[in-house]
Write an enzyme that holds these catalytic residues in place. Structure first.
Site, PDB file in Angstrom:
ATOM      1  N   LYS A   1     -16.274  36.170 -11.844  1.00 46.61           N
ATOM      2  CA  LYS A   1     -15.080  35.810 -11.081  1.00 46.61           C
ATOM      3  C   LYS A   1     -13.924  35.409 -12.002  1.00 46.61           C
ATOM      4  O   LYS A   1     -14.117  35.213 -13.205  1.00 46.61           O
ATOM      5  CB  LYS A   1     -15.430  34.659 -10.125  1.00 46.61           C
ATOM      6  CG  LYS A   1     -16.462  35.049  -9.060  1.00 46.61           C
ATOM      7  CD  LYS A   1     -16.599  33.946  -8.034  1.00 46.61           C
ATOM      8  CE  LYS A   1     -17.588  34.347  -6.955  1.00 46.61           C
ATOM      9  NZ  LYS A   1     -17.644  33.345  -5.876  1.00 46.61           N
TER      10      LYS A   1
ATOM     11  N   TYR B   1     -14.917  40.479   0.806  1.00 48.96           N
ATOM     12  CA  TYR B   1     -15.502  39.292   1.425  1.00 48.96           C
ATOM     13  C   TYR B   1     -15.346  39.304   2.955  1.00 48.96           C
ATOM     14  O   TYR B   1     -15.418  38.235   3.580  1.00 48.96           O
ATOM     15  CB  TYR B   1     -14.886  38.032   0.834  1.00 48.96           C
ATOM     16  CG  TYR B   1     -15.508  37.632  -0.497  1.00 48.96           C
ATOM     17  CD1 TYR B   1     -16.848  37.243  -0.581  1.00 48.96           C
ATOM     18  CD2 TYR B   1     -14.762  37.631  -1.674  1.00 48.96           C
ATOM     19  CE1 TYR B   1     -17.426  36.864  -1.787  1.00 48.96           C
ATOM     20  CE2 TYR B   1     -15.331  37.248  -2.892  1.00 48.96           C
ATOM     21  CZ  TYR B   1     -16.659  36.860  -2.931  1.00 48.96           C
ATOM     22  OH  TYR B   1     -17.234  36.482  -4.126  1.00 48.96           O
TER      23      TYR B   1
ATOM     24  N   PHE C   1     -13.086  28.840   4.675  1.00 50.84           N
ATOM     25  CA  PHE C   1     -12.656  28.995   3.283  1.00 50.84           C
ATOM     26  C   PHE C   1     -12.184  30.409   2.947  1.00 50.84           C
ATOM     27  O   PHE C   1     -11.812  30.692   1.810  1.00 50.84           O
ATOM     28  CB  PHE C   1     -13.782  28.569   2.327  1.00 50.84           C
ATOM     29  CG  PHE C   1     -15.101  29.310   2.530  1.00 50.84           C
ATOM     30  CD1 PHE C   1     -15.315  30.575   2.018  1.00 50.84           C
ATOM     31  CD2 PHE C   1     -16.132  28.706   3.242  1.00 50.84           C
ATOM     32  CE1 PHE C   1     -16.521  31.244   2.198  1.00 50.84           C
ATOM     33  CE2 PHE C   1     -17.348  29.366   3.437  1.00 50.84           C
ATOM     34  CZ  PHE C   1     -17.530  30.641   2.904  1.00 50.84           C
TER      35      PHE C   1
ATOM     36  N   ASN D   1     -16.818  29.582  -8.973  1.00 51.69           N
ATOM     37  CA  ASN D   1     -18.218  29.391  -9.357  1.00 51.69           C
ATOM     38  C   ASN D   1     -18.746  30.492 -10.280  1.00 51.69           C
ATOM     39  O   ASN D   1     -19.923  30.834 -10.252  1.00 51.69           O
ATOM     40  CB  ASN D   1     -19.108  29.180  -8.111  1.00 51.69           C
ATOM     41  CG  ASN D   1     -19.129  30.362  -7.186  1.00 51.69           C
ATOM     42  OD1 ASN D   1     -18.390  31.323  -7.367  1.00 51.69           O
ATOM     43  ND2 ASN D   1     -19.980  30.304  -6.182  1.00 51.69           N
TER      44      ASN D   1
ATOM     45  N   HIS E   1     -20.597  36.122  -8.815  1.00 54.36           N
ATOM     46  CA  HIS E   1     -21.059  36.478  -7.471  1.00 54.36           C
ATOM     47  C   HIS E   1     -22.269  37.387  -7.626  1.00 54.36           C
ATOM     48  O   HIS E   1     -22.301  38.234  -8.511  1.00 54.36           O
ATOM     49  CB  HIS E   1     -19.959  37.238  -6.709  1.00 54.36           C
ATOM     50  CG  HIS E   1     -20.467  37.920  -5.474  1.00 54.36           C
ATOM     51  ND1 HIS E   1     -20.666  37.241  -4.293  1.00 54.36           N
ATOM     52  CD2 HIS E   1     -20.865  39.191  -5.256  1.00 54.36           C
ATOM     53  CE1 HIS E   1     -21.143  38.090  -3.391  1.00 54.36           C
ATOM     54  NE2 HIS E   1     -21.268  39.278  -3.946  1.00 54.36           N
TER      55      HIS E   1
ATOM     56  N   GLU F   1     -21.670  46.668  -1.930  1.00 56.17           N
ATOM     57  CA  GLU F   1     -20.782  46.078  -2.936  1.00 56.17           C
ATOM     58  C   GLU F   1     -20.682  46.953  -4.184  1.00 56.17           C
ATOM     59  O   GLU F   1     -19.618  47.046  -4.797  1.00 56.17           O
ATOM     60  CB  GLU F   1     -21.245  44.656  -3.268  1.00 56.17           C
ATOM     61  CG  GLU F   1     -21.068  43.731  -2.074  1.00 56.17           C
ATOM     62  CD  GLU F   1     -21.621  42.324  -2.268  1.00 56.17           C
ATOM     63  OE1 GLU F   1     -21.476  41.526  -1.332  1.00 56.17           O
ATOM     64  OE2 GLU F   1     -22.184  42.028  -3.333  1.00 56.17           O
TER      65      GLU F   1
HETATM   66  P1  CMP Z   1     -20.094  33.936  -3.411  1.00 58.09           P
HETATM   67  O1  CMP Z   1     -21.531  33.976  -3.775  1.00 58.09           O
HETATM   68  O2  CMP Z   1     -19.170  34.841  -4.133  1.00 58.09           O
HETATM   69  O3  CMP Z   1     -19.936  34.209  -1.844  1.00 58.09           O
HETATM   70  C1  CMP Z   1     -18.886  33.668  -1.054  1.00 58.09           C
HETATM   71  C2  CMP Z   1     -18.053  32.680  -1.796  1.00 58.09           C
HETATM   72  O4  CMP Z   1     -17.266  31.817  -1.019  1.00 58.09           O
HETATM   73  C3  CMP Z   1     -18.961  31.762  -2.570  1.00 58.09           C
HETATM   74  O5  CMP Z   1     -19.575  32.430  -3.640  1.00 58.09           O
HETATM   75  C4  CMP Z   1     -18.008  30.653  -2.947  1.00 58.09           C
HETATM   76  O6  CMP Z   1     -17.339  30.891  -4.170  1.00 58.09           O
HETATM   77  C5  CMP Z   1     -16.945  30.707  -1.851  1.00 58.09           C
HETATM   78  N1  CMP Z   1     -16.893  29.454  -1.091  1.00 58.09           N
HETATM   79  C6  CMP Z   1     -15.841  28.642  -1.046  1.00 58.09           C
HETATM   80  N2  CMP Z   1     -16.093  27.586  -0.272  1.00 58.09           N
HETATM   81  C7  CMP Z   1     -17.352  27.717   0.184  1.00 58.09           C
HETATM   82  C8  CMP Z   1     -18.195  26.926   1.027  1.00 58.09           C
HETATM   83  N3  CMP Z   1     -17.794  25.772   1.551  1.00 58.09           N
HETATM   84  N4  CMP Z   1     -19.451  27.383   1.258  1.00 58.09           N
HETATM   85  C9  CMP Z   1     -19.864  28.556   0.719  1.00 58.09           C
HETATM   86  N5  CMP Z   1     -19.104  29.343  -0.082  1.00 58.09           N
HETATM   87  C10 CMP Z   1     -17.859  28.913  -0.350  1.00 58.09           C
END
Ligand code: CMP
Length: 131
Positions: free
Chosen positions: A3, A43, A51, A106, A109, A120
């Site tokens: 990311k 997404y 979010f 984070n 992904h 994906e």
């Molecule tokens: P990812 O595994 O890429 O899938 C969805 C993304 O939404 C997740 O990682 C997080 O980076 C983002 N996200 C932001 N806020 C939240 C939340 N409260 N719960 C889960 N995912 C979140």
């Protein structure tokens, strides 16, 4: 996918090293950038989540690295390699524990099922780009 924060903070090399040391084979890889439109499509599954808008804006804020990885039981293995979505809950030594800053930024992904891995993967790569 690595990311925008993983790229911005200079962790591409360390993250790819972590992934390859864990026995994943890189089938295709691309340094690119999502637009708000393409991040929204990627997404789309989270469209109704509170979010979603922040996530779309964050994911289009800088370059990313997309890759298709191969390993036996890859989805589950990769999810345990990266750790929990929230880095404060990610197990020690996982990619998110080592390199992520927040639940949104984070670092990486990973696909959550074989079906979504196919969707994906096709989002970023055509058949001609894979081997
Ligand atoms: P990812 O595994 O890429 O899938 C969805 C993304 O939404 C997740 O990682 C997080 O980076 C983002 N996200 C932001 N806020 C939240 C939340 N409260 N719960 C889960 N995912 C979140």
């Amino acid at each position: 996918m690595i990311k925008p924060d993983g790229v911005e903070n200079g962790h591409i090399g360390a993250i790819l090293n972590h992934i390859s040391q864990a026995g994943f084979r890189i089938i295709a890889m691309k340094y690119t950038r999502l637009t708000p439109e393409t991040a929204g499509q990627f997404y789309a599954i989270h469209k109704e989540r509170p979010f979603y808008q922040d996530l779309v804006s964050y994911m289009s804020s800088g370059p990313i690295v997309a890759a298709i990885l191969e390993k036996e039981n890859a989805v589950e293995e990769f999810r345990s390699l990266i750790g929990a979505t929230d880095p404060s809950k990610a197990a020690p030594g996982t990619i998110r524990n080592l390199y992520a800053k927040s639940i949104e930024a984070n670092a990486v992904h990973g696909s959550d099922s074989n079906e979504n891995a196919a969707i994906e993967g096709s989002f970023f790569f055509s058949m001609l780009e894979r081997f």
